[in-house]
Design a protein around this motif. Sequence first.
Motif, PDB file in Angstrom:
ATOM      1  N   ASP A 191       0.821  -1.215   0.000  1.00 23.14           N
ATOM      2  CA  ASP A 191       0.000   0.000   0.000  1.00 23.14           C
ATOM      3  C   ASP A 191       0.854   1.264   0.000  1.00 23.14           C
ATOM      4  O   ASP A 191       0.568   2.220  -0.731  1.00 23.14           O
ATOM      5  CB  ASP A 191      -0.924  -0.014   1.237  1.00 23.14           C
ATOM      6  CG  ASP A 191      -1.778   1.235   1.329  1.00 23.14           C
ATOM      7  OD1 ASP A 191      -2.508   1.517   0.361  1.00 23.14           O
ATOM      8  OD2 ASP A 191      -1.718   1.927   2.359  1.00 23.14           O
TER       9      ASP A 191
ATOM     10  N   GLN B 139       0.578   4.033  -2.896  1.00 19.49           N
ATOM     11  CA  GLN B 139       0.084   5.374  -2.572  1.00 19.49           C
ATOM     12  C   GLN B 139       1.102   6.440  -2.964  1.00 19.49           C
ATOM     13  O   GLN B 139       0.729   7.521  -3.454  1.00 19.49           O
ATOM     14  CB  GLN B 139      -0.223   5.475  -1.077  1.00 19.49           C
ATOM     15  CG  GLN B 139      -1.382   4.599  -0.607  1.00 19.49           C
ATOM     16  CD  GLN B 139      -2.725   5.060  -1.133  1.00 19.49           C
ATOM     17  OE1 GLN B 139      -2.850   6.110  -1.758  1.00 19.49           O
ATOM     18  NE2 GLN B 139      -3.754   4.273  -0.884  1.00 19.49           N
TER      19      GLN B 139
ATOM     20  N   ILE C  52      -4.318  -1.657  -1.386  1.00 17.55           N
ATOM     21  CA  ILE C  52      -4.573  -0.216  -1.337  1.00 17.55           C
ATOM     22  C   ILE C  52      -5.762   0.090  -0.446  1.00 17.55           C
ATOM     23  O   ILE C  52      -6.840  -0.473  -0.597  1.00 17.55           O
ATOM     24  CB  ILE C  52      -4.818   0.340  -2.756  1.00 17.55           C
ATOM     25  CG1 ILE C  52      -3.551   0.210  -3.591  1.00 17.55           C
ATOM     26  CG2 ILE C  52      -5.271   1.795  -2.694  1.00 17.55           C
ATOM     27  CD1 ILE C  52      -3.729   0.614  -5.038  1.00 17.55           C
TER      28      ILE C  52
ATOM     29  N   THR D  14      -7.567   3.596   0.681  1.00 20.25           N
ATOM     30  CA  THR D  14      -7.486   5.023   0.355  1.00 20.25           C
ATOM     31  C   THR D  14      -7.670   5.935   1.555  1.00 20.25           C
ATOM     32  O   THR D  14      -7.144   7.047   1.571  1.00 20.25           O
ATOM     33  CB  THR D  14      -8.544   5.394  -0.695  1.00 20.25           C
ATOM     34  OG1 THR D  14      -9.849   5.206  -0.136  1.00 20.25           O
ATOM     35  CG2 THR D  14      -8.389   4.549  -1.952  1.00 20.25           C
TER      36      THR D  14
END
Length: 502
Positions: A301, A305, A326, A328
Amino acid sequence: GSSTMRSENDGNKRPRGNEAAAHGTVAEADVTDVTSRLAELESMLRQALGRIGTLEKKNKAMERETRALRMDLKSLQGENQAMRDDMDEVKEENRALKWSLKQLASQVQESWEYPEEGKKQPYEYWQNKGFDYRYIGDLNEGFFHGVRSAVSDLAHGVCDRVCIGMLENDSDEGRMIQHDASLDPHWSALCQGFYGRINPHGTGINIALEGIQLNKDVMVLICGSLSGRNVREIAFTRIEFTNIRAAIQSLRTMLRRSSLVQSLEWSGIPIESVDDMALFVQMISERHSVLEKLDFGWNGDGNAQALLAGVDLSKYKSLDFDGNNIQTNGRADIPNLIASNSPLESLDLDSNNLNDDDAVLIAESLSRNSNLKELRLCSNNIHQRGKSALLRAMKDTSSMNALSDSNHTCEVAGLNLEERNYLGPLNRAFKIHNLMVERYRSGEGNVPYFNREMNDEGSVVLAPFVMESVHRRHTAIKERYGYKVRGVSVLGLLYELVRDWR
């Protein structure tokens, strides 16, 4: 006196019957004349309105024809450009074939042998180093066979793909070909082939390295030999770099000197250092206007990102972020990218941790996108709320206008949605037809819906256009898919519109 009085009385006498009738006839004639003139005026007004209506229809028809001509012109321009591109591609392929034939001709009199065959270590060498028969089999198949085949193909001018290392499958998970000094001559033979034997014409060569350990010197050698060559795709998958920063720097230098590279894969190689990841982001940012495809899967992740936040992805046609977990946390990098309607055609977000909130934002962004063709969302944390939002983005049946404005280009895969955009340019036509069929079968019919959607103001003006639309869609679907459209026939729908639309 009496005669005078009589004379005055005679002057004041009322008209007799015949005289009154005559006066009445004149008055009635006046009224009839006025009525006739009003009727003539009304007729003239109706004729004028009719002519205005006819002119409006002709004007609308001319507008449609003008739009059609513009679309035809645009299509012809596109076809002309496509023909030019095809001609350029044929010329490039011809040059590539000539080059390959020349290389083959130079080798036809020779009995080719792998130049480093004598430097291949025997079975016992690897066994004495503690490697089992499975590893030695992997080494022979994944490395020695791969290098020998590539060097041969390069020498004979017929190489379009080089694949070195472990081929990924379930049984190979975690297995890695380790670096050993005895492999250096074989890396040198391969890179020597890269220097002078990659075809400079045609569609270029694809390089794939997978499941293998690379030290700094070998990575420098590989990237140096590929710099400036006709390489279109390069993939590093599950590579164990002994010095990952040096590896990124070598790759960065190679990409700077290789303007033809269109696709890069860096998969299953998590970058632990923040500084190293920043260097990687900088490398990708430098190439964002050249690269068309980026595969950055199974790197975590944090890495994903950093890439999403730090790189302009607006030029890419294909992006793969699968397996990065991922999450968010409200960031909208992905929905914003979709909403920008960039050239992106494929976006793989499988095996992440996207939730219903993310799905809702993605659904909203799809309404502003007409380029994305494939969106993969398998194995995420998306449930019914997110699925409903995505389904509504592709098929909003709240009104005919809403349905027409839905997304008809993107196929969302991995969520088992009821609606799939897999019919290309006929997606909209099928959806509208199916909605009209549903309304027809409901018993209420289509006309009341159209009247409500138009607020009953001038809705009847829409009738001929709707009828034309029904017929045009039916014809297009019939030409593409055969005998007739499933459901209610086109005549049934047209009859309902003619019968009920007053």
